[in-house]
Design a protein around this motif. Structure first.
Motif, PDB file in Angstrom:
ATOM      1  N   ALA A 240       0.843  -1.187   0.000  1.00 50.35           N
ATOM      2  CA  ALA A 240       0.000   0.000   0.000  1.00 50.35           C
ATOM      3  C   ALA A 240       0.885   1.246   0.000  1.00 50.35           C
ATOM      4  CB  ALA A 240      -0.918   0.005   1.220  1.00 50.35           C
ATOM      5  N   TYR A 241       0.486   2.265  -0.787  1.00 43.53           N
ATOM      6  CA  TYR A 241       1.250   3.503  -0.973  1.00 43.53           C
ATOM      7  C   TYR A 241       0.277   4.656  -0.718  1.00 43.53           C
ATOM      8  CZ  TYR A 241       3.839  -0.014  -3.689  1.00 43.53           C
ATOM      9  OH  TYR A 241       4.478  -1.166  -4.109  1.00 43.53           O
ATOM     10  N   ALA A 242       0.421   5.353   0.415  1.00 44.96           N
ATOM     11  CA  ALA A 242      -0.586   6.314   0.851  1.00 44.96           C
ATOM     12  C   ALA A 242      -0.081   7.753   0.842  1.00 44.96           C
ATOM     13  CB  ALA A 242      -1.070   5.944   2.247  1.00 44.96           C
ATOM     14  N   HIS A 243      -1.054   8.692   0.908  1.00 45.57           N
ATOM     15  CA  HIS A 243      -0.857  10.150   1.017  1.00 45.57           C
ATOM     16  C   HIS A 243      -0.325  10.781  -0.273  1.00 45.57           C
ATOM     17  CE1 HIS A 243      -1.736   9.475   5.148  1.00 45.57           C
ATOM     18  NE2 HIS A 243      -0.574   8.913   5.433  1.00 45.57           N
ATOM     19  N   GLU A 277       3.207   0.238   3.186  1.00 45.05           N
ATOM     20  CA  GLU A 277       2.919  -0.987   3.922  1.00 45.05           C
ATOM     21  C   GLU A 277       3.189  -2.208   3.047  1.00 45.05           C
ATOM     22  OE1 GLU A 277      -1.049  -1.130   5.455  1.00 45.05           O
ATOM     23  OE2 GLU A 277      -0.937   0.861   6.399  1.00 45.05           O
ATOM     24  N   ILE A 278       3.690  -3.259   3.680  1.00 45.00           N
ATOM     25  CA  ILE A 278       3.713  -4.593   3.069  1.00 45.00           C
ATOM     26  C   ILE A 278       2.837  -5.473   3.943  1.00 45.00           C
ATOM     27  CG2 ILE A 278       5.082  -6.608   2.444  1.00 45.00           C
ATOM     28  CD1 ILE A 278       7.464  -4.853   1.964  1.00 45.00           C
ATOM     29  N   ARG A 279       1.885  -6.149   3.327  1.00 46.23           N
ATOM     30  CA  ARG A 279       0.980  -7.029   4.070  1.00 46.23           C
ATOM     31  C   ARG A 279       1.106  -8.458   3.559  1.00 46.23           C
ATOM     32  NH1 ARG A 279      -3.873  -4.625   6.943  1.00 46.23           N
ATOM     33  NH2 ARG A 279      -3.363  -2.415   7.205  1.00 46.23           N
ATOM     34  N   PRO A 287       8.354  -3.671   6.665  1.00 45.43           N
ATOM     35  CA  PRO A 287       8.992  -3.573   5.338  1.00 45.43           C
ATOM     36  C   PRO A 287      10.514  -3.644   5.401  1.00 45.43           C
ATOM     37  CG  PRO A 287       7.264  -1.927   5.559  1.00 45.43           C
ATOM     38  CD  PRO A 287       7.479  -2.508   6.923  1.00 45.43           C
ATOM     39  N   ALA A 288      11.090  -3.128   6.487  1.00 41.34           N
ATOM     40  CA  ALA A 288      12.557  -3.091   6.593  1.00 41.34           C
ATOM     41  C   ALA A 288      13.165  -4.499   6.584  1.00 41.34           C
ATOM     42  CB  ALA A 288      12.960  -2.353   7.873  1.00 41.34           C
TER      43      ALA A 288
END
Length: 294
Positions: A240-243, A277-279, A287-288
């Motif tokens: 997910a890539y937000a804002h 986010e990675i889900r 993610p790190a």
């Protein structure tokens, strides 16, 4: 005895006799509601009788599946987009699997199927692995063909963005991850507190697909995320890539690792940054631990 007094006494005797011998008492109905007996009198003439209370509340759709693997119980504030993010699925697939007439109408307590029909016993089946691929800008000229007939691979990548493959670890499922933005990390993942990481940058900075995938959502319908892109990479992973300030992809579009999918912004945020986010099967992971070292 006076005549008037005698008449009054005779009238009282007649009234008492009539009350004692009456055969038509006021009707009283004994009803049993929910196993408890109550008394009810008939309505007055011209009044509207009260409607009887339902013996039991109507069960919500799917209630029989509550708590089972592969099913999700709707919580306050949920939308189909959020349910898709929380379950690691394309929200459009969820609409089909649950035969929903209107994706905008779901009820708190409703239970939704979040695995494909017929896959209830295989909730943890091995995911389909995404193919690895590199990309070039759309305006790049074709590379010259060598004498052997094969073209040398020389992918162009944005400046300062690491594309080194992450070392193989258990659970990576062979996804070839890369950093989605080049700025410094200013918010780190915290279990139970932060669902992803924040990457700082300037307004309009490129936001890149962290791996090959397909767009399952592009819009601003998820509160707290602003302009959001969600990519599904395989049966296990979503990102997910937000804002974002601007979205450059559409739903159902296939994207390649390193492809520019948005421009960084501050929608639904008090500063410019990319919330990433990675889900894994819907659960946020750090993610790190999956991204390659910078």
């Amino acid at each position: 005895m006076r005549r008037g007094t005698g008449s009054a006494m005779l009238l009282c005797v007649a009234l008492l006799a009539g009350c004692a011998t009456s055969k038509h008492p006021a009707p009283v109905e004994d009803r049993v509601v929910g196993g408890r007996s109550t008394l009810a009198t008939p309505p007055a003439p011209g009044s509207v009788p009260a409607q009887p209370a339902a013996d039991a509340a109507k069960p919500l759709p799917g209630a029989e599946n509550a708590g089972k693997p592969g099913y999700y119980t709707v919580k306050p504030g949920d939308t189909m987009i959020r349910v898709g993010l929380e379950s690691g699925q394309n929200w459009k697939d969820l609409v089909k699997w649950n035969n929903l007439d209107n994706a905008n109408v779901i009820e708190v307590g409703q239970v939704l199927r979040v695995v494909p029909p017929g896959n209830d016993a295989g909730v943890s089946t091995r995911p389909v692995t995404a193919a690895r691929a590199e990309t070039r800008p759309l305006d790049a000229k074709p590379a010259p063909v060598a004498a052997s007939g094969t073209a040398p691979v020389a992918p162009a990548v944005p400046t300062n963005v690491s594309t080194a493959a992450a070392p193989q670890r258990d659970g990576d499922d062979d996804v070839n991850w890369m950093w989605p933005a080049s700025g410094p990390v200013n918010n780190v993942f915290e279990e139970g507190k932060s669902k992803g990481m924040g990457i700082a940058g300037k307004l309009g900075d490129p936001v890149l697909a962290a791996a090959d995938g397909r767009v399952v959502y592009a819009g601003s319908g998820l509160r707290g995320y602003g302009n959001l892109v969600i990519l599904k990479h395989n049966a296990t992973y979503l990102t997910a890539y937000a804002h974002n300030q601007t979205l450059l992809v559409k739903e159902d579009q296939a994207v390649k690792r390193g492809q520019k999918i948005a421009e960084m912004g501050n929608t639904d945020s008090d500063r410019v940054l990319l919330h990433f986010e990675i889900r894994k099967q819907g659960k946020p992971v750090d993610p790190a631990k999956l991204l390659p070292p910078r």
